[in-house]
Write a protein that holds these residues in place. Structure first.
Motif, PDB file in Angstrom:
ATOM      1  N   GLU A 185       0.843  -1.199   0.000  1.00  0.00           N
ATOM      2  CA  GLU A 185       0.000   0.000   0.000  1.00  0.00           C
ATOM      3  C   GLU A 185       0.878   1.249   0.000  1.00  0.00           C
ATOM      4  O   GLU A 185       1.925   1.295   0.637  1.00  0.00           O
ATOM      5  N   ASP A 186       0.429   2.297  -0.700  1.00  0.00           N
ATOM      6  CA  ASP A 186       1.174   3.548  -0.710  1.00  0.00           C
ATOM      7  C   ASP A 186       0.821   4.372   0.526  1.00  0.00           C
ATOM      8  O   ASP A 186      -0.200   4.156   1.180  1.00  0.00           O
ATOM      9  N   ILE A 187       1.649   5.351   0.849  1.00  0.00           N
ATOM     10  CA  ILE A 187       1.533   6.083   2.109  1.00  0.00           C
ATOM     11  C   ILE A 187       0.230   6.877   2.205  1.00  0.00           C
ATOM     12  O   ILE A 187      -0.341   7.003   3.296  1.00  0.00           O
ATOM     13  N   LEU A 188      -0.279   7.412   1.105  1.00  0.00           N
ATOM     14  CA  LEU A 188      -1.512   8.195   1.187  1.00  0.00           C
ATOM     15  C   LEU A 188      -2.714   7.308   1.486  1.00  0.00           C
ATOM     16  O   LEU A 188      -3.631   7.711   2.206  1.00  0.00           O
ATOM     17  N   THR A 189      -2.714   6.102   0.952  1.00  0.00           N
ATOM     18  CA  THR A 189      -3.763   5.138   1.297  1.00  0.00           C
ATOM     19  C   THR A 189      -3.687   4.789   2.775  1.00  0.00           C
ATOM     20  O   THR A 189      -4.708   4.700   3.469  1.00  0.00           O
ATOM     21  N   ILE A 190      -2.464   4.606   3.271  1.00  0.00           N
ATOM     22  CA  ILE A 190      -2.268   4.279   4.686  1.00  0.00           C
ATOM     23  C   ILE A 190      -2.744   5.429   5.573  1.00  0.00           C
ATOM     24  O   ILE A 190      -3.439   5.216   6.576  1.00  0.00           O
ATOM     25  N   LEU A 191      -2.410   6.654   5.207  1.00  0.00           N
ATOM     26  CA  LEU A 191      -2.803   7.807   6.024  1.00  0.00           C
ATOM     27  C   LEU A 191      -4.311   8.028   6.003  1.00  0.00           C
ATOM     28  O   LEU A 191      -4.881   8.533   6.976  1.00  0.00           O
ATOM     29  N   THR A 192      -4.963   7.647   4.916  1.00  0.00           N
ATOM     30  CA  THR A 192      -6.431   7.721   4.876  1.00  0.00           C
ATOM     31  C   THR A 192      -7.032   6.751   5.893  1.00  0.00           C
ATOM     32  O   THR A 192      -7.998   7.082   6.594  1.00  0.00           O
ATOM     33  N   ALA A 193      -6.450   5.559   5.988  1.00  0.00           N
ATOM     34  CA  ALA A 193      -6.919   4.584   6.978  1.00  0.00           C
ATOM     35  C   ALA A 193      -6.646   5.078   8.397  1.00  0.00           C
ATOM     36  O   ALA A 193      -7.464   4.870   9.307  1.00  0.00           O
ATOM     37  N   VAL A 194      -5.519   5.757   8.595  1.00  0.00           N
ATOM     38  CA  VAL A 194      -5.211   6.338   9.909  1.00  0.00           C
ATOM     39  C   VAL A 194      -6.247   7.402  10.263  1.00  0.00           C
ATOM     40  O   VAL A 194      -6.745   7.467  11.387  1.00  0.00           O
ATOM     41  N   ASN A 195      -6.581   8.254   9.294  1.00  0.00           N
ATOM     42  CA  ASN A 195      -7.620   9.271   9.519  1.00  0.00           C
ATOM     43  C   ASN A 195      -8.927   8.628   9.984  1.00  0.00           C
ATOM     44  O   ASN A 195      -9.581   9.096  10.913  1.00  0.00           O
ATOM     45  N   GLN A 196      -9.294   7.555   9.294  1.00  0.00           N
ATOM     46  CA  GLN A 196     -10.555   6.891   9.624  1.00  0.00           C
ATOM     47  C   GLN A 196     -10.530   6.328  11.041  1.00  0.00           C
ATOM     48  O   GLN A 196     -11.485   6.513  11.815  1.00  0.00           O
TER      49      GLN A 196
END
Length: 496
Positions: free
Chosen positions: A454-465
């Motif tokens: 997974e790329d970092i922006l996808t990961i950070l979106t999951a962190v936001n959630q």
């Protein structure tokens, strides 16, 4: 006669300025960058002539002789600097920007560097030292041994393969076989190129059927038969490039971990109620664990004053990162809007820290991703609790407003990612036993998702959630992280 003299003087001044410009640029180019410029120009300058060039000034002189650059036309020079990621020279010397050159190169036929040669250059940038040695070993029977000496770079190998006729724009089979044996991701890059530009050639041929003209040099972006601003014109086959992430170590992960704020309480009366950040060591341990698995060198500093923070950042700003692919900085401290606190209660602007690593200030990181994660409050509102504290550091319910904060903290230059624990004006939460909501969620998702590609922006979106779902009782307070970025490519941290 006076008019003639005036025009002559003007021309001389312009010529002097032009040659001074080329001299200044040449003085800023490294030997490896000169080699790259020569390789990218092979369609226009013969191999034997390029082999005799030892200085950037001589290279620019040949370009002038070929009418590739002149005082009134620097488009090719801009393209070359863009290709080798010398955006600092593009901006400071030529008054252009990455975005301007990208838009120019989107125009079909405008790019002078062929897609094929640019592909080879990109591959050479991504090939590790071990992989280079593997190429030399596998080509031992096909290339002269004198050309496979330890100093030979990957671009030198490509040139020798072209001389032997085993590599060319229409002859990539040998290179694909080598890449299949050495690094499959390199093979995929070649296959993506073939797919993209094979389709492009077909489109151009269809558009030109019945005409007597022939297509110009490939642009490096897909060409479609639909106007770029027309509805439905997006090329669905387009794929984002991925930042090179093959070096070992990947780079430095700098952790600035401030826990004890006794100095701040003593030195700054208005901060006398600032608490120690209990639980921050749990965050630091999680960051060490995760980024070690991602092959970063960990450099942790604890309880720094504002001046010590500046000095520490300056150390890594001045380091040579040329053999590294990335830089990560994690800041754990008290803070307020746009700043973090040293343990002495003095302020350090976040923008000052991020700007230290721009291409102009840290040239060995130019074109490489610079990632900052900041665990600190960005507002003064506090939420009381028994085991939950905020990272504002103050017991004050006053909230300021400044909608420009988030834009000011991240440099306008490309290749930056700033992950903030919370939105502007708001607090972030920390458990004294389990660490902060943000850093713990970040580490868990990095640990889970990086092995899955997974790329970092996808990961950070999951962190936001995940963080947004948490609630701080008794008043049901929420927290929402905020990433800001100027990344140009996908940022993926391979585990292997």
């Amino acid at each position: 006669m006076p008019c003639s003299l005036e025009r002559s003087k003007s021309w001389c001044e312009m010529s002097t300025d032009f040659h001074k410009l080329l001299f200044d640029i040449s003085e800023s180019l490294a030997t490896s960058e000169l080699a790259a410029l020569k390789f990218l120009s092979l369609e226009y300058i013969s191999k034997w002539k390029l082999e005799g060039i030892r200085r950037p000034q001589d290279f620019f002189k040949v370009l002038q002789e070929k009418n590739m650059i002149e005082a009134g036309n620097l488009s090719y020079l801009k393209e070359l600097l863009f290709c080798i990621s010398r955006i600092d020279l593009l901006e400071t010397r030529l008054g252009s920007s990455r975005e301007e050159v990208e838009r120019e190169l989107q125009i079909p036929g405008r790019a002078k560097v062929s897609a094929y040669r640019y592909l080879l250059f990109q591959l050479s940038e991504d090939i590790t030292e071990d992989e280079l040695n593997s190429f030399k070993f596998l080509l031992g029977k096909e290339l002269p041994k004198c050309r496979l000496n330890p100093k030979a770079a990957m671009l030198d190998i490509f040139i020798e393969m072209e001389k032997k006729g085993i590599l060319g724009e229409e002859n990539l089979s040998k290179l694909k076989t080598l890449c299949a044996n050495i690094n499959v991701s390199l093979l995929k890059r070649i296959e993506e190129y073939e797919l993209k530009f094979g389709e492009e050639e077909m489109i151009i041929t269809e558009e030109q059927s019945g005409s007597t003209g022939s297509p110009e040099a490939h642009a490096r972006w897909p060409v479609t038969s639909v106007a770029s601003d027309a509805p439905g014109s997006w090329d669905e086959s387009y794929q984002l490039e991925v930042y090179k992430m093959t070096s070992r170590p990947r780079g430095v992960c700098l952790i600035l971990n401030n826990h004890n704020f006794a100095k701040a309480r003593e030195a700054v009366p208005e901060l006398r109620r600032m608490k120690d950040r209990n639980g921050t060591d749990v965050d630091a341990a999680a960051l060490r664990r995760v980024f070690s698995k991602l092959h970063f060198t960990i450099a942790e500093y604890k309880d720094l004053t504002a001046e010590e923070i500046r000095k520490t950042v300056n150390i890594y700003k001045c380091e040579d990162h040329k053999d590294k692919d990335c830089f990560v900085c994690c800041i754990l401290s008290h803070g307020k809007k746009g700043i973090i606190y040293g343990v002495d209660g003095q302020e350090v602007p976040i923008q000052e820290l991020t700007t230290s690593f721009t291409g102009r200030n840290c040239r060995s990181l130019a074109g490489k991703p610079k990632v900052f994660f900041v665990q600190a409050c960005q507002g003064d509102a506090c939420q009381k609790g028994v085991t939950i504290e905020t990272d504002s550091g103050e017991q004050d319910s006053c909230i300021e407003t400044d909608a420009r904060f988030q834009l000011d903290c991240i440099p306008t230059e490309a290749d930056f990612l700033l992950g903030m624990a919370t939105l502007q004006d708001y607090v972030s939460y920390r458990s004294t036993r389990q660490g902060t909501w943000y850093i713990q969620a970040l580490c868990q998702h990095l640990e889970y998702s990086c092995p899955r590609g997974e790329d970092i922006l996808t990961i950070l979106t999951a962190v936001n959630q995940e963080v947004s779902r948490k609630t701080c009782m008794p008043n049901a307070e929420k927290q929402m992280p905020q990433p800001s970025f100027t990344l140009r490519k996908k940022l993926i941290f391979p585990v292997n």
